[in-house]
Design a protein around this motif. Structure first.
Motif, PDB file in Angstrom:
ATOM      1  N   ASN A  14      -9.701 -39.505 -14.236  1.00  0.00           N
ATOM      2  CA  ASN A  14      -9.578 -39.159 -15.645  1.00  0.00           C
ATOM      3  C   ASN A  14      -8.673 -37.945 -15.784  1.00  0.00           C
ATOM      4  O   ASN A  14      -9.111 -36.810 -15.638  1.00  0.00           O
ATOM      5  N   VAL A  37      -4.951 -26.557  -6.187  1.00  0.00           N
ATOM      6  CA  VAL A  37      -4.475 -27.932  -6.279  1.00  0.00           C
ATOM      7  C   VAL A  37      -2.967 -27.900  -6.487  1.00  0.00           C
ATOM      8  O   VAL A  37      -2.474 -27.189  -7.354  1.00  0.00           O
ATOM      9  N   ASP A  70       1.589 -26.132 -12.209  1.00  0.00           N
ATOM     10  CA  ASP A  70       1.849 -24.708 -11.970  1.00  0.00           C
ATOM     11  C   ASP A  70       1.848 -24.406 -10.466  1.00  0.00           C
ATOM     12  O   ASP A  70       1.861 -23.241 -10.069  1.00  0.00           O
TER      13      ASP A  70
ATOM     14  N   MET B   1      -2.649 -25.507  -9.462  1.00  0.00           N
ATOM     15  CA  MET B   1      -3.763 -25.668 -10.402  1.00  0.00           C
ATOM     16  C   MET B   1      -5.040 -25.140  -9.750  1.00  0.00           C
ATOM     17  O   MET B   1      -5.137 -25.101  -8.523  1.00  0.00           O
ATOM     18  N   ARG B   2      -5.960 -24.767 -10.567  1.00  0.00           N
ATOM     19  CA  ARG B   2      -7.211 -24.231 -10.056  1.00  0.00           C
ATOM     20  C   ARG B   2      -8.365 -25.205 -10.297  1.00  0.00           C
ATOM     21  O   ARG B   2      -8.347 -25.988 -11.234  1.00  0.00           O
ATOM     22  N   ILE B   3      -9.344 -25.123  -9.427  1.00  0.00           N
ATOM     23  CA  ILE B   3     -10.536 -25.962  -9.543  1.00  0.00           C
ATOM     24  C   ILE B   3     -11.622 -25.127 -10.214  1.00  0.00           C
ATOM     25  O   ILE B   3     -11.989 -24.061  -9.718  1.00  0.00           O
ATOM     26  N   ARG B  28     -15.507 -21.492 -14.908  1.00  0.00           N
ATOM     27  CA  ARG B  28     -15.598 -20.516 -13.819  1.00  0.00           C
ATOM     28  C   ARG B  28     -15.202 -21.215 -12.530  1.00  0.00           C
ATOM     29  O   ARG B  28     -15.450 -22.402 -12.358  1.00  0.00           O
ATOM     30  N   VAL B  42      -8.768 -33.326 -21.875  1.00  0.00           N
ATOM     31  CA  VAL B  42      -9.230 -34.623 -21.368  1.00  0.00           C
ATOM     32  C   VAL B  42     -10.563 -35.090 -21.945  1.00  0.00           C
ATOM     33  O   VAL B  42     -10.833 -36.290 -21.984  1.00  0.00           O
ATOM     34  N   GLY B  43     -11.373 -34.153 -22.397  1.00  0.00           N
ATOM     35  CA  GLY B  43     -12.692 -34.537 -22.897  1.00  0.00           C
ATOM     36  C   GLY B  43     -13.721 -34.422 -21.793  1.00  0.00           C
ATOM     37  O   GLY B  43     -14.071 -35.423 -21.171  1.00  0.00           O
ATOM     38  N   ILE B  51      -9.665 -29.787 -13.138  1.00  0.00           N
ATOM     39  CA  ILE B  51      -8.400 -29.198 -12.703  1.00  0.00           C
ATOM     40  C   ILE B  51      -7.801 -28.467 -13.900  1.00  0.00           C
ATOM     41  O   ILE B  51      -7.604 -29.065 -14.958  1.00  0.00           O
ATOM     42  N   CYS B  52      -7.522 -27.174 -13.728  1.00  0.00           N
ATOM     43  CA  CYS B  52      -6.953 -26.368 -14.810  1.00  0.00           C
ATOM     44  C   CYS B  52      -5.533 -25.962 -14.448  1.00  0.00           C
ATOM     45  O   CYS B  52      -5.296 -25.432 -13.364  1.00  0.00           O
ATOM     46  N   VAL B  53      -4.608 -26.191 -15.363  1.00  0.00           N
ATOM     47  CA  VAL B  53      -3.233 -25.767 -15.138  1.00  0.00           C
ATOM     48  C   VAL B  53      -2.966 -24.501 -15.954  1.00  0.00           C
ATOM     49  O   VAL B  53      -3.427 -24.377 -17.092  1.00  0.00           O
ATOM     50  N   VAL B  74      -6.596 -30.460 -17.286  1.00  0.00           N
ATOM     51  CA  VAL B  74      -5.733 -31.644 -17.264  1.00  0.00           C
ATOM     52  C   VAL B  74      -6.353 -32.825 -16.518  1.00  0.00           C
ATOM     53  O   VAL B  74      -5.795 -33.922 -16.514  1.00  0.00           O
ATOM     54  N   GLY B  75      -7.504 -32.609 -15.878  1.00  0.00           N
ATOM     55  CA  GLY B  75      -8.137 -33.724 -15.181  1.00  0.00           C
ATOM     56  C   GLY B  75      -9.555 -33.386 -14.766  1.00  0.00           C
ATOM     57  O   GLY B  75      -9.905 -32.218 -14.588  1.00  0.00           O
ATOM     58  N   ILE B  76     -10.378 -34.430 -14.683  1.00  0.00           N
ATOM     59  CA  ILE B  76     -11.742 -34.267 -14.181  1.00  0.00           C
ATOM     60  C   ILE B  76     -11.748 -34.735 -12.728  1.00  0.00           C
ATOM     61  O   ILE B  76     -11.181 -35.793 -12.414  1.00  0.00           O
ATOM     62  N   ILE B  77     -12.322 -33.947 -11.848  1.00  0.00           N
ATOM     63  CA  ILE B  77     -12.366 -34.309 -10.429  1.00  0.00           C
ATOM     64  C   ILE B  77     -13.507 -35.297 -10.212  1.00  0.00           C
ATOM     65  O   ILE B  77     -14.632 -35.076 -10.677  1.00  0.00           O
ATOM     66  N   ASP B  78     -13.197 -36.414  -9.525  1.00  0.00           N
ATOM     67  CA  ASP B  78     -14.216 -37.453  -9.351  1.00  0.00           C
ATOM     68  C   ASP B  78     -15.430 -36.927  -8.596  1.00  0.00           C
ATOM     69  O   ASP B  78     -16.571 -37.252  -8.932  1.00  0.00           O
ATOM     70  N   TRP B  80     -16.763 -33.300  -6.341  1.00  0.00           N
ATOM     71  CA  TRP B  80     -16.467 -32.001  -5.771  1.00  0.00           C
ATOM     72  C   TRP B  80     -17.763 -31.298  -5.389  1.00  0.00           C
ATOM     73  O   TRP B  80     -18.704 -31.244  -6.185  1.00  0.00           O
TER      74      TRP B  80
END
Lengths: 85, 85, 85, 85, 85
Positions: A14, A37, A70, B1-3, B28, B42-43, B51-53, B74-78, B80
């Motif tokens: 997603n 990432v 980024d 990108m950061r998790i 966080r 993304v919702g 994932i944050c850009v 920008v995305g949900i990690i399946d 983690w």
């Protein structure tokens, strides 16, 4: 640019459509370091030490000014010894 | 990108009009870590690892070059697993 | 975006003309934290907890692409409890 | 801009074509500090203390707006004493 | 923006031509802190406490979008007490 080590692929089904299907990789600056990432623009595999570009340069390095990155992998380092810290 | 991990919605009634009504989320990088605020593209729901850009890419990822964001989901990690630190 | 607390106005008589007369505020992410300077785009008062946007988004959030800001207050948080750290 | 010391050349045969053949250098802000990679725009040698520009300014400093750099060496410092930290 | 103290002029004879002859100053956020290099856009002297803008805003603050700066002094603070840390 930062020197990072590729750990594994990150699966994110997603995601926003602007990201397309480009592979996303988990990278770390050292074992046990904070994971980041990165978008892979060269084709690398887990264990590779790579050069990651950040800031606004990460967008074009990922393929186009509109790509939402980024942190993009722009090169594989021929030889790198991990440093103790 | 950061998790990052989504914690909750942030309510800010008095905001600049350029932000519109887009939901703002407290995220966080780990439990007890410093909170940041991200725009949700993304919702996602509290508890999701995302994932944050950042950087200039966060603006277009939020919908347009004019959107005042420096951190966009920008995305949900399946899957983690949180890391101990 | 970062969550900061407004401390006080910062007086800087000798500044570049591009900054105009926009109020500059000293903000901190926690009591005793490193002070930063932010441009106020919403109208806030000392003690408010606010959302600050950085990176290139801070310029347009401050009013125009030419405004020399790298940290702009874009919203007041309705309710925020300071965290112990 | 940051003050860094040039350590050595970094060899990366497999890189994106946008990087061309520009030399990449390993730089550190102090002995034992975290290594970064910078594009050399002035012509420096190991041991030089240099000024590195980051952010979006690193791209044009490297030669063009399209160059994928987030850290570019823009000057050699005439004289610098390393600081104990 | 960050609050920094001007320490001294930095001499760099060998620099890229885009930097012109603009004075470069060594600044620190506190005594003993990591030194940074900033472009002076207001005219300040050692000992002044100043406001430094970073990110892409530093370029235009230094005079033009093409100027390779990521840290530019945009104002002198009328009165600032150094903080113990």
């Amino acid at each position: 640019m930062r020197i990072m080590r590729v750990e594994k692929t990150l699966v994110s089904t997603n995601r926003i459509k602007e990201m397309g299907h480009r592979p996303l990789l988990v990278v770390r600056d050292k074992i046990g370091g904070t994971p980041s990432v990165a978008v892979d623009a060269v084709g690398c595999i887990p264990g590779d030490w790579v050069i990651c570009v950040g800031s606004s340069a990460a967008r074009e390095a990922a393929g186009s000014k509109e790509f939402p990155s980024d942190l993009t992998i722009v090169g594989i380092i021929d030889q790198w010894e991990e440093e103790k810290s």
